[in-house]
Design an enzyme around this catalytic site. Structure first.
Site, PDB file in Angstrom:
ATOM      1  N   PRO A  11      27.226  31.581-128.999  1.00 14.23           N
ATOM      2  CA  PRO A  11      27.465  32.702-129.739  1.00 14.23           C
ATOM      3  C   PRO A  11      28.628  33.381-129.986  1.00 14.23           C
ATOM      4  CG  PRO A  11      26.063  33.423-127.979  1.00 14.23           C
ATOM      5  CD  PRO A  11      26.341  32.103-127.685  1.00 14.23           C
ATOM      6  N   ASN A  12      29.122  33.471-131.293  1.00 17.77           N
ATOM      7  CA  ASN A  12      30.223  34.315-131.581  1.00 17.77           C
ATOM      8  C   ASN A  12      31.485  33.545-131.570  1.00 17.77           C
ATOM      9  OD1 ASN A  12      28.815  36.657-132.673  1.00 17.77           O
ATOM     10  ND2 ASN A  12      28.580  37.046-130.666  1.00 17.77           N
ATOM     11  N   ARG A  19      37.927  37.294-134.452  1.00 25.55           N
ATOM     12  CA  ARG A  19      37.758  38.347-133.380  1.00 25.55           C
ATOM     13  C   ARG A  19      38.771  38.964-132.678  1.00 25.55           C
ATOM     14  NH1 ARG A  19      33.098  36.188-129.492  1.00 25.55           N
ATOM     15  NH2 ARG A  19      32.884  38.283-129.066  1.00 25.55           N
ATOM     16  N   TYR A  24      40.748  37.020-126.943  1.00 26.22           N
ATOM     17  CA  TYR A  24      40.520  35.870-127.512  1.00 26.22           C
ATOM     18  C   TYR A  24      41.511  34.915-127.923  1.00 26.22           C
ATOM     19  CZ  TYR A  24      35.653  37.717-126.718  1.00 26.22           C
ATOM     20  OH  TYR A  24      34.873  38.393-126.263  1.00 26.22           O
ATOM     21  N   ASN A  74      31.339  26.834-123.217  1.00 25.93           N
ATOM     22  CA  ASN A  74      31.688  28.233-123.176  1.00 25.93           C
ATOM     23  C   ASN A  74      30.433  28.767-123.605  1.00 25.93           C
ATOM     24  OD1 ASN A  74      32.317  30.849-123.800  1.00 25.93           O
ATOM     25  ND2 ASN A  74      34.436  30.512-124.479  1.00 25.93           N
ATOM     26  N   ALA A  77      27.932  35.047-124.663  1.00 26.18           N
ATOM     27  CA  ALA A  77      27.019  35.905-123.882  1.00 26.18           C
ATOM     28  C   ALA A  77      25.828  35.079-123.256  1.00 26.18           C
ATOM     29  CB  ALA A  77      26.647  36.871-124.885  1.00 26.18           C
ATOM     30  N   HIS A  80      25.377  34.883-119.382  1.00 22.71           N
ATOM     31  CA  HIS A  80      25.033  35.844-118.770  1.00 22.71           C
ATOM     32  C   HIS A  80      23.428  36.254-118.709  1.00 22.71           C
ATOM     33  CE1 HIS A  80      29.119  36.523-118.753  1.00 22.71           C
ATOM     34  NE2 HIS A  80      29.287  36.882-119.957  1.00 22.71           N
ATOM     35  N   ASP A  87      18.198  26.189-117.120  1.00 23.57           N
ATOM     36  CA  ASP A  87      17.205  25.159-116.935  1.00 23.57           C
ATOM     37  C   ASP A  87      17.455  23.773-117.467  1.00 23.57           C
ATOM     38  OD1 ASP A  87      15.634  26.846-115.408  1.00 23.57           O
ATOM     39  OD2 ASP A  87      14.224  27.337-116.873  1.00 23.57           O
ATOM     40  N   GLU A  98      31.935  25.131-116.962  1.00 31.20           N
ATOM     41  CA  GLU A  98      31.958  26.658-117.551  1.00 31.20           C
ATOM     42  C   GLU A  98      33.334  27.165-118.068  1.00 31.20           C
ATOM     43  OE1 GLU A  98      29.649  30.796-117.343  1.00 31.20           O
ATOM     44  OE2 GLU A  98      29.482  29.379-115.650  1.00 31.20           O
ATOM     45  N   HIS A 100      35.271  30.508-119.940  1.00 30.17           N
ATOM     46  CA  HIS A 100      35.268  31.761-120.854  1.00 30.17           C
ATOM     47  C   HIS A 100      36.735  32.035-121.056  1.00 30.17           C
ATOM     48  CE1 HIS A 100      30.987  32.765-119.879  1.00 30.17           C
ATOM     49  NE2 HIS A 100      31.317  32.102-118.644  1.00 30.17           N
ATOM     50  N   SER A 102      38.238  34.695-122.143  1.00 31.15           N
ATOM     51  CA  SER A 102      38.823  35.804-121.672  1.00 31.15           C
ATOM     52  C   SER A 102      38.477  35.996-119.940  1.00 31.15           C
ATOM     53  CB  SER A 102      38.199  37.075-122.110  1.00 31.15           C
ATOM     54  OG  SER A 102      36.767  37.340-121.937  1.00 31.15           O
ATOM     55  N   ARG A 107      36.291  42.756-117.458  1.00 29.54           N
ATOM     56  CA  ARG A 107      35.516  43.553-118.470  1.00 29.54           C
ATOM     57  C   ARG A 107      34.378  44.237-118.090  1.00 29.54           C
ATOM     58  NH1 ARG A 107      34.759  39.082-123.140  1.00 29.54           N
ATOM     59  NH2 ARG A 107      34.320  40.975-124.384  1.00 29.54           N
ATOM     60  N   ARG A 111      29.525  41.325-117.601  1.00 31.31           N
ATOM     61  CA  ARG A 111      29.756  39.940-117.846  1.00 31.31           C
ATOM     62  C   ARG A 111      30.322  39.314-116.587  1.00 31.31           C
ATOM     63  NH1 ARG A 111      30.559  39.697-123.399  1.00 31.31           N
ATOM     64  NH2 ARG A 111      30.651  41.734-124.510  1.00 31.31           N
TER      65      ARG A 111
END
Length: 148
Positions: A11-12, A19, A24, A74, A77, A80, A87, A98, A100, A102, A107, A111
């Site tokens: 998302p986002n 952003r 980012y 990535n 959110a 988290h 699953d 994984e 990220h 940032s 933060r 997070r």
């Protein structure tokens, strides 16, 4: 033989480049994808982005059936919060890294906990868009080791 990898963005992340550039960077998701294609011409890369948890899970499940050998994600959110995403990864059994953009440890407290990190093949945090390139390199290396 080309490795077939899936790069998933949650998302986002469709808003990259628009952003908060201080967190980012200024590259868009399309810029990052183009850079990965250029950097990895011998890797078959497929890209997927969704703001919807179920769509991300569906795509992870599809990857287990379409010849994908590994995933860079990535999760945004959802990393988290999503037990369902966790699953899905446990179910398909594909190696994944994984990412990220940032540094989540600089933060908010919430997070700093990922529901995916302990089952991931690796975690890359805070390298900006270069984290994707690092993840693809590492995943390709991991797959070559598994093949030997």
């Amino acid at each position: 033989m080309k490795s077939k990898l899936l790069v998933i963005n949650g998302p986002n992340l469709n808003r990259l480049g628009k952003r908060d550039n201080s967190l980012y960077g200024s590259l868009s998701l399309k810029d990052i994808e183009a850079g990965l294609h250029e950097s990895f011409p011998r890797t078959e890369l497929t890209f997927f982005q969704s703001n919807h948890e179920g769509a991300l899970i569906d795509r992870i499940q599809e990857a287990a059936e379409d010849g994908t050998r590994g995933i860079v994600i990535n999760p945004g959110a959802y990393g988290h919060t999503s037990i369902a995403l966790r699953d899905a990864f446990l179910d398909v059994g594909l190696p994944f890294i994984e990412v990220h953009i940032s540094n989540v440890y600089k933060r908010e407290e919430f997070r700093r906990k990922s529901l995916l990190s302990d089952i991931a093949s690796g975690v890359i945090v805070g390298l900006g868009p270069a984290g994707y390139e690092t993840a693809v390199t590492a995943l390709n290396r991991l797959l070559r080791q598994q093949d030997n």
